[in-house]
Design an enzyme around this catalytic site. Structure first.
Site, PDB file in Angstrom:
ATOM      1  N   SER A 163       0.837  -1.191   0.000  1.00 25.80           N
ATOM      2  CA  SER A 163       0.000   0.000   0.000  1.00 25.80           C
ATOM      3  C   SER A 163       0.880   1.252   0.000  1.00 25.80           C
ATOM      4  CB  SER A 163      -0.948  -0.045   1.201  1.00 25.80           C
ATOM      5  OG  SER A 163      -1.977   0.889   1.083  1.00 25.80           O
ATOM      6  N   ASP A 328      -8.440  -7.069  -4.686  1.00 26.13           N
ATOM      7  CA  ASP A 328      -8.102  -5.725  -4.199  1.00 26.13           C
ATOM      8  C   ASP A 328      -8.719  -4.690  -5.135  1.00 26.13           C
ATOM      9  OD1 ASP A 328      -7.007  -3.374  -3.272  1.00 26.13           O
ATOM     10  OD2 ASP A 328      -4.923  -4.068  -3.345  1.00 26.13           O
ATOM     11  N   HIS A 361      -7.780  -5.663  -0.270  1.00 26.49           N
ATOM     12  CA  HIS A 361      -6.503  -4.952  -0.117  1.00 26.49           C
ATOM     13  C   HIS A 361      -5.724  -5.451   1.091  1.00 26.49           C
ATOM     14  CE1 HIS A 361      -3.584  -1.785  -0.523  1.00 26.49           C
ATOM     15  NE2 HIS A 361      -3.875  -1.290   0.666  1.00 26.49           N
TER      16      HIS A 361
END
Length: 388
Positions: A163, A328, A361
Protein backbone atom coordinates in the site's frame (compact mmCIF):
# COMPACT_ATOMS: atom_id res chain seq x y z
CA UNK A 1 14.91 -6.18 18.07
CA UNK A 2 17.45 -3.68 19.32
CA UNK A 3 16.63 -0.68 21.44
CA UNK A 4 18.41 2.58 22.09
CA UNK A 5 17.29 6.18 22.31
CA UNK A 6 18.36 9.77 21.93
CA UNK A 7 16.78 12.13 24.49
CA UNK A 8 14.16 14.35 22.88
CA UNK A 9 11.84 17.17 23.86
CA UNK A 10 9.01 15.74 26.01
CA UNK A 11 5.82 15.05 24.08
CA UNK A 12 2.29 16.12 24.91
CA UNK A 13 0.90 13.11 23.05
CA UNK A 14 -1.47 10.83 24.89
CA UNK A 15 0.19 7.80 23.28
CA UNK A 16 3.55 6.98 24.77
CA UNK A 17 5.75 4.62 22.84
CA UNK A 18 7.88 1.88 24.34
CA UNK A 19 11.65 2.06 24.44
CA UNK A 20 12.80 2.10 20.83
CA UNK A 21 15.17 3.88 18.53
CA UNK A 22 15.06 7.53 17.55
CA UNK A 23 17.50 9.68 15.68
CA UNK A 24 17.70 13.37 14.86
CA UNK A 25 18.48 13.37 11.15
CA UNK A 26 21.39 15.22 9.52
CA UNK A 27 22.58 16.55 12.87
CA UNK A 28 19.46 18.67 13.19
CA UNK A 29 19.92 20.48 9.88
CA UNK A 30 16.66 21.39 8.11
CA UNK A 31 15.33 19.12 5.40
CA UNK A 32 13.89 20.73 2.27
CA UNK A 33 10.39 19.41 1.58
CA UNK A 34 8.73 19.09 -1.81
CA UNK A 35 6.54 22.06 -0.85
CA UNK A 36 9.69 24.23 -0.65
CA UNK A 37 9.52 24.48 3.15
CA UNK A 38 12.59 23.71 5.26
CA UNK A 39 11.67 21.43 8.17
CA UNK A 40 14.07 20.81 11.00
CA UNK A 41 15.24 19.36 13.18
CA UNK A 42 13.65 16.14 11.94
CA UNK A 43 13.44 13.10 14.20
CA UNK A 44 12.70 9.63 12.90
CA UNK A 45 11.60 6.83 15.21
CA UNK A 46 12.42 3.34 14.00
CA UNK A 47 12.88 -0.27 15.01
CA UNK A 48 15.52 -2.74 13.86
CA UNK A 49 15.53 -6.53 13.78
CA UNK A 50 18.49 -8.83 13.18
CA UNK A 51 22.09 -7.69 12.81
CA UNK A 52 23.93 -5.67 10.18
CA UNK A 53 26.73 -7.77 8.72
CA UNK A 54 30.34 -6.61 8.46
CA UNK A 55 29.95 -5.73 4.78
CA UNK A 56 26.74 -3.78 5.53
CA UNK A 57 25.15 -5.59 2.60
CA UNK A 58 22.14 -7.27 4.25
CA UNK A 59 19.94 -4.28 5.15
CA UNK A 60 16.24 -4.38 4.26
CA UNK A 61 14.02 -1.32 4.65
CA UNK A 62 10.40 -2.21 5.43
CA UNK A 63 7.98 0.67 4.79
CA UNK A 64 4.62 0.78 6.53
CA UNK A 65 1.15 1.59 5.22
CA UNK A 66 -1.11 4.51 6.18
CA UNK A 67 -2.12 3.32 9.65
CA UNK A 68 1.03 1.31 10.36
CA UNK A 69 4.13 2.30 12.26
CA UNK A 70 7.61 1.09 13.12
CA UNK A 71 6.43 -1.85 15.24
CA UNK A 72 6.32 -4.36 12.40
CA UNK A 73 7.54 -7.51 14.10
CA UNK A 74 6.91 -7.22 17.83
CA UNK A 75 3.97 -6.63 20.13
CA UNK A 76 2.68 -3.09 19.74
CA UNK A 77 3.40 -1.00 22.86
CA UNK A 78 -0.05 0.61 22.83
CA UNK A 79 -2.39 -2.16 21.72
CA UNK A 80 -0.38 -5.18 22.86
CA UNK A 81 -1.21 -6.87 19.56
CA UNK A 82 1.42 -8.57 17.36
CA UNK A 83 3.31 -6.36 14.93
CA UNK A 84 1.55 -5.64 11.67
CA UNK A 85 3.94 -7.86 9.68
CA UNK A 86 5.02 -10.33 12.35
CA UNK A 87 3.99 -13.13 9.98
CA UNK A 88 6.65 -11.98 7.51
CA UNK A 89 9.54 -10.70 9.65
CA UNK A 90 11.55 -12.79 12.10
CA UNK A 91 13.94 -15.73 12.46
CA UNK A 92 13.26 -18.27 9.72
CA UNK A 93 10.43 -16.18 8.24
CA UNK A 94 10.43 -14.81 4.67
CA UNK A 95 12.23 -11.66 5.79
CA UNK A 96 14.63 -13.73 7.84
CA UNK A 97 16.25 -11.78 10.65
CA UNK A 98 18.85 -14.52 11.04
CA UNK A 99 20.08 -13.41 7.62
CA UNK A 100 18.93 -9.83 7.09
CA UNK A 101 19.09 -6.59 9.06
CA UNK A 102 15.58 -5.12 8.96
CA UNK A 103 14.86 -1.43 9.51
CA UNK A 104 11.29 -0.15 9.88
CA UNK A 105 10.87 3.62 10.42
CA UNK A 106 7.78 5.56 11.39
CA UNK A 107 7.23 8.05 8.55
CA UNK A 108 7.57 11.78 9.10
CA UNK A 109 4.08 13.11 9.72
CA UNK A 110 3.40 10.00 11.79
CA UNK A 111 2.41 9.81 15.43
CA UNK A 112 4.68 7.21 17.01
CA UNK A 113 7.74 9.33 17.70
CA UNK A 114 8.73 10.73 14.31
CA UNK A 115 8.42 14.45 13.62
CA UNK A 116 4.77 15.13 12.87
CA UNK A 117 1.85 17.39 13.73
CA UNK A 118 1.55 16.14 17.33
CA UNK A 119 5.23 16.70 18.12
CA UNK A 120 6.61 19.93 19.54
CA UNK A 121 7.26 22.85 17.22
CA UNK A 122 10.57 24.26 18.54
CA UNK A 123 9.52 27.76 17.47
CA UNK A 124 6.44 27.79 19.72
CA UNK A 125 6.95 25.10 22.34
CA UNK A 126 3.51 23.74 21.42
CA UNK A 127 2.46 20.83 19.20
CA UNK A 128 2.83 21.63 15.51
CA UNK A 129 -0.84 20.88 14.74
CA UNK A 130 -1.74 22.52 11.40
CA UNK A 131 1.42 24.62 11.44
CA UNK A 132 3.17 21.41 10.38
CA UNK A 133 4.00 21.65 6.66
CA UNK A 134 2.26 19.38 4.17
CA UNK A 135 4.41 16.40 3.29
CA UNK A 136 4.69 13.96 0.38
CA UNK A 137 5.76 10.37 -0.15
CA UNK A 138 8.98 11.84 -1.55
CA UNK A 139 9.56 13.65 1.74
CA UNK A 140 9.03 10.42 3.67
CA UNK A 141 11.62 8.68 1.49
CA UNK A 142 14.04 11.60 1.79
CA UNK A 143 13.90 11.31 5.59
CA UNK A 144 14.39 7.54 5.38
CA UNK A 145 17.42 8.09 3.17
CA UNK A 146 18.92 10.34 5.85
CA UNK A 147 18.30 7.57 8.38
CA UNK A 148 20.06 5.04 6.17
CA UNK A 149 22.95 7.49 5.77
CA UNK A 150 23.19 7.84 9.55
CA UNK A 151 23.33 4.06 9.92
CA UNK A 152 26.30 3.97 7.56
CA UNK A 153 24.58 1.87 4.90
CA UNK A 154 25.63 2.71 1.34
CA UNK A 155 23.15 0.41 -0.39
CA UNK A 156 19.98 -1.25 0.82
CA UNK A 157 19.69 -4.85 -0.24
CA UNK A 158 15.92 -4.41 -0.52
CA UNK A 159 13.09 -1.95 0.06
CA UNK A 160 9.58 -3.34 0.39
CA UNK A 161 6.12 -2.60 1.67
CA UNK A 162 2.43 -2.78 0.88
CA UNK A 163 0.00 0.00 0.00
CA UNK A 164 1.66 3.28 1.05
CA UNK A 165 4.73 1.20 1.83
CA UNK A 166 4.75 0.09 -1.80
CA UNK A 167 4.63 3.72 -2.90
CA UNK A 168 7.72 4.37 -0.81
CA UNK A 169 9.48 1.37 -2.36
CA UNK A 170 8.76 2.74 -5.85
CA UNK A 171 9.91 6.22 -4.86
CA UNK A 172 13.13 4.83 -3.34
CA UNK A 173 14.02 2.92 -6.50
CA UNK A 174 13.34 5.98 -8.66
CA UNK A 175 14.92 8.69 -6.50
CA UNK A 176 17.96 6.76 -5.25
CA UNK A 177 18.67 4.08 -7.87
CA UNK A 178 22.24 3.50 -6.72
CA UNK A 179 21.07 2.90 -3.14
CA UNK A 180 18.57 0.09 -3.83
CA UNK A 181 19.47 -3.40 -5.05
CA UNK A 182 15.94 -4.85 -4.99
CA UNK A 183 12.40 -3.54 -4.50
CA UNK A 184 9.13 -5.27 -3.66
CA UNK A 185 6.07 -3.01 -4.03
CA UNK A 186 2.91 -4.89 -2.95
CA UNK A 187 -0.75 -3.96 -3.49
CA UNK A 188 0.08 -0.45 -4.61
CA UNK A 189 0.06 1.96 -7.54
CA UNK A 190 2.32 4.47 -9.27
CA UNK A 191 -0.22 7.22 -8.56
CA UNK A 192 -3.29 7.66 -6.41
CA UNK A 193 -6.54 7.35 -8.31
CA UNK A 194 -9.40 9.84 -8.11
CA UNK A 195 -11.46 7.15 -6.34
CA UNK A 196 -8.85 6.80 -3.61
CA UNK A 197 -8.52 10.56 -3.26
CA UNK A 198 -12.30 10.69 -2.84
CA UNK A 199 -12.29 8.08 -0.08
CA UNK A 200 -9.53 9.95 1.74
CA UNK A 201 -11.42 13.24 1.48
CA UNK A 202 -14.45 11.66 3.16
CA UNK A 203 -12.23 10.61 6.06
CA UNK A 204 -10.59 14.01 6.36
CA UNK A 205 -13.94 15.78 6.34
CA UNK A 206 -15.22 13.45 9.06
CA UNK A 207 -12.28 14.44 11.27
CA UNK A 208 -12.56 18.17 10.57
CA UNK A 209 -16.32 18.13 11.17
CA UNK A 210 -15.81 16.82 14.72
CA UNK A 211 -16.24 19.77 17.13
CA UNK A 212 -13.35 18.44 19.20
CA UNK A 213 -10.96 18.90 16.27
CA UNK A 214 -10.95 22.65 17.04
CA UNK A 215 -9.14 23.63 13.86
CA UNK A 216 -6.44 21.05 14.56
CA UNK A 217 -5.46 22.53 17.95
CA UNK A 218 -7.12 19.82 20.08
CA UNK A 219 -3.96 18.73 21.92
CA UNK A 220 -3.37 22.13 23.53
CA UNK A 221 -7.05 22.25 24.49
CA UNK A 222 -7.10 18.81 26.04
CA UNK A 223 -9.59 17.50 23.50
CA UNK A 224 -9.60 14.66 20.98
CA UNK A 225 -11.68 14.38 17.77
CA UNK A 226 -12.18 10.68 18.44
CA UNK A 227 -15.62 10.50 16.83
CA UNK A 228 -14.44 11.96 13.54
CA UNK A 229 -11.29 9.85 13.49
CA UNK A 230 -13.31 6.71 14.24
CA UNK A 231 -15.65 7.41 11.32
CA UNK A 232 -12.65 8.03 9.05
CA UNK A 233 -11.22 4.67 10.08
CA UNK A 234 -14.54 2.92 9.54
CA UNK A 235 -14.91 4.31 6.03
CA UNK A 236 -11.33 3.45 5.11
CA UNK A 237 -11.54 -0.03 6.59
CA UNK A 238 -14.39 -0.91 4.23
CA UNK A 239 -12.05 -0.19 1.29
CA UNK A 240 -9.43 -2.59 2.67
CA UNK A 241 -11.82 -5.55 2.49
CA UNK A 242 -13.63 -7.33 -0.32
CA UNK A 243 -17.32 -8.07 -0.66
CA UNK A 244 -16.51 -11.78 -0.40
CA UNK A 245 -14.57 -11.23 2.82
CA UNK A 246 -17.37 -9.21 4.39
CA UNK A 247 -20.01 -11.73 3.33
CA UNK A 248 -18.00 -14.70 4.55
CA UNK A 249 -17.25 -13.12 7.91
CA UNK A 250 -20.56 -11.40 8.65
CA UNK A 251 -23.25 -11.93 6.04
CA UNK A 252 -26.40 -10.38 7.50
CA UNK A 253 -25.84 -11.95 10.91
CA UNK A 254 -27.27 -10.07 13.87
CA UNK A 255 -25.09 -8.91 16.75
CA UNK A 256 -26.07 -10.37 20.15
CA UNK A 257 -29.79 -10.42 19.36
CA UNK A 258 -32.39 -12.64 17.70
CA UNK A 259 -34.32 -9.93 15.88
CA UNK A 260 -33.78 -6.44 14.50
CA UNK A 261 -34.52 -3.59 16.90
CA UNK A 262 -35.91 -1.01 14.46
CA UNK A 263 -33.40 1.45 15.89
CA UNK A 264 -29.90 2.78 15.36
CA UNK A 265 -27.93 0.44 17.59
CA UNK A 266 -25.60 -2.02 15.88
CA UNK A 267 -28.14 -4.64 14.83
CA UNK A 268 -25.74 -6.34 12.42
CA UNK A 269 -22.37 -7.89 13.19
CA UNK A 270 -20.71 -5.87 10.44
CA UNK A 271 -21.90 -2.64 12.10
CA UNK A 272 -20.47 -3.73 15.44
CA UNK A 273 -17.21 -4.74 13.76
CA UNK A 274 -16.75 -1.36 12.10
CA UNK A 275 -17.55 0.49 15.32
CA UNK A 276 -14.94 -1.61 17.10
CA UNK A 277 -12.37 -0.84 14.39
CA UNK A 278 -13.07 2.86 14.79
CA UNK A 279 -12.99 2.95 18.58
CA UNK A 280 -9.75 0.99 18.93
CA UNK A 281 -8.01 3.01 16.20
CA UNK A 282 -8.36 6.30 18.09
CA UNK A 283 -6.36 4.84 20.97
CA UNK A 284 -3.22 4.55 18.86
CA UNK A 285 -3.45 7.15 16.09
CA UNK A 286 -3.48 10.91 15.83
CA UNK A 287 -6.20 12.69 13.87
CA UNK A 288 -3.91 15.34 12.37
CA UNK A 289 -1.42 12.67 11.32
CA UNK A 290 -4.29 10.99 9.48
CA UNK A 291 -4.94 14.22 7.58
CA UNK A 292 -1.30 14.70 6.62
CA UNK A 293 -0.53 11.12 5.64
CA UNK A 294 -3.66 10.67 3.53
CA UNK A 295 -2.84 13.92 1.75
CA UNK A 296 0.69 12.67 1.05
CA UNK A 297 -0.77 9.53 -0.53
CA UNK A 298 -3.19 11.61 -2.61
CA UNK A 299 -0.31 13.70 -3.97
CA UNK A 300 1.68 10.60 -4.95
CA UNK A 301 2.32 10.39 -8.68
CA UNK A 302 5.60 8.73 -9.60
CA UNK A 303 5.30 10.08 -13.14
CA UNK A 304 4.97 13.66 -11.85
CA UNK A 305 1.67 14.60 -13.42
CA UNK A 306 2.21 15.50 -17.07
CA UNK A 307 5.67 13.97 -17.16
CA UNK A 308 6.18 10.35 -18.11
CA UNK A 309 6.14 7.40 -15.73
CA UNK A 310 8.71 5.87 -18.04
CA UNK A 311 11.02 8.81 -17.36
CA UNK A 312 10.62 8.28 -13.62
CA UNK A 313 11.96 4.73 -13.90
CA UNK A 314 14.62 5.53 -16.52
CA UNK A 315 17.44 5.39 -13.98
CA UNK A 316 16.08 2.45 -11.97
CA UNK A 317 18.63 -0.29 -11.36
CA UNK A 318 16.83 -2.41 -8.78
CA UNK A 319 15.45 -5.87 -9.40
CA UNK A 320 11.70 -5.90 -8.81
CA UNK A 321 9.08 -8.26 -7.47
CA UNK A 322 5.61 -6.72 -7.90
CA UNK A 323 2.65 -8.39 -6.17
CA UNK A 324 -1.06 -7.67 -6.46
CA UNK A 325 -4.26 -9.40 -5.31
CA UNK A 326 -7.22 -10.22 -7.52
CA UNK A 327 -9.81 -9.05 -4.95
CA UNK A 328 -8.10 -5.73 -4.20
CA UNK A 329 -10.43 -3.04 -5.53
CA UNK A 330 -8.59 -0.23 -3.74
CA UNK A 331 -5.39 -0.84 -5.73
CA UNK A 332 -6.60 -3.21 -8.47
CA UNK A 333 -4.14 -5.43 -10.29
CA UNK A 334 -4.17 -3.37 -13.48
CA UNK A 335 -2.36 -0.63 -11.56
CA UNK A 336 0.46 -3.03 -10.65
CA UNK A 337 0.50 -4.28 -14.23
CA UNK A 338 1.04 -0.71 -15.43
CA UNK A 339 4.12 -0.51 -13.20
CA UNK A 340 5.40 -3.83 -14.52
CA UNK A 341 4.82 -2.82 -18.15
CA UNK A 342 6.76 0.42 -17.78
CA UNK A 343 9.62 -1.30 -15.93
CA UNK A 344 9.88 -3.95 -18.63
CA UNK A 345 9.86 -1.29 -21.33
CA UNK A 346 13.05 0.01 -19.73
CA UNK A 347 14.60 -3.47 -19.51
CA UNK A 348 14.34 -3.57 -15.72
CA UNK A 349 14.54 -7.05 -14.20
CA UNK A 350 10.99 -7.49 -12.87
CA UNK A 351 8.86 -10.43 -11.76
CA UNK A 352 5.12 -10.05 -11.27
CA UNK A 353 2.45 -12.16 -9.66
CA UNK A 354 -1.25 -11.58 -9.11
CA UNK A 355 -2.33 -13.67 -6.13
CA UNK A 356 -5.80 -15.07 -5.60
CA UNK A 357 -7.34 -13.98 -2.31
CA UNK A 358 -10.74 -13.16 -0.85
CA UNK A 359 -9.34 -10.61 1.58
CA UNK A 360 -9.18 -7.59 -0.71
CA UNK A 361 -6.50 -4.95 -0.12
CA UNK A 362 -5.75 -6.29 3.36
CA UNK A 363 -4.52 -9.55 1.80
CA UNK A 364 -0.88 -8.41 2.02
CA UNK A 365 -1.32 -8.30 5.82
CA UNK A 366 -3.53 -11.29 6.54
CA UNK A 367 -3.45 -13.76 3.61
CA UNK A 368 0.27 -14.35 3.48
CA UNK A 369 0.55 -17.97 2.31
CA UNK A 370 1.50 -17.48 -1.34
CA UNK A 371 3.03 -14.08 -0.64
CA UNK A 372 5.31 -15.72 1.92
CA UNK A 373 6.71 -18.15 -0.63
CA UNK A 374 7.18 -15.45 -3.27
CA UNK A 375 8.98 -13.00 -1.00
CA UNK A 376 11.12 -15.69 0.60
CA UNK A 377 12.23 -17.07 -2.75
CA UNK A 378 12.82 -13.68 -4.35
CA UNK A 379 14.91 -12.40 -1.45
CA UNK A 380 16.99 -15.58 -1.24
CA UNK A 381 17.75 -15.65 -4.99
CA UNK A 382 18.39 -11.93 -5.22
CA UNK A 383 20.63 -11.87 -2.16
CA UNK A 384 22.94 -14.37 -3.80
CA UNK A 385 23.28 -11.97 -6.72
CA UNK A 386 23.81 -9.02 -4.38
CA UNK A 387 26.69 -10.59 -2.48
CA UNK A 388 27.84 -12.39 -5.66
Amino acid sequence: MTASSIPLTPRLAAVEIAAGEKIVLAGGAPMRLDSGVDLGPVTLAYQTYGALNAARSNAILVCHALTGDQFAAEDHPVTGRPGWWSTMIGPGKPIDTDRYFVICPNVIGGCMGSTGPREINPATGQPWALDFPVITIGDMVRAEKLLIDALGIDQLFAVLGGSMGGMQALAWASAYPERVFAAIPIATAAKHSSQNIAFHEVGRQAIMADPDWTGGAYLTQGRNPSRGLAVARMAAHITYLSEAALHRKFGRNLQDRSAITYGFDADFQVESYLRHQGSTFVDRFDANSYLYITKAMDYFDLGNGDDSLAAAVERVRARFLVISFDSDWLYPSYQSQEIVSVLRSRNVDVAYCELASNYGHDAFLVDTGQQTALVRGFLARTYEKAVG
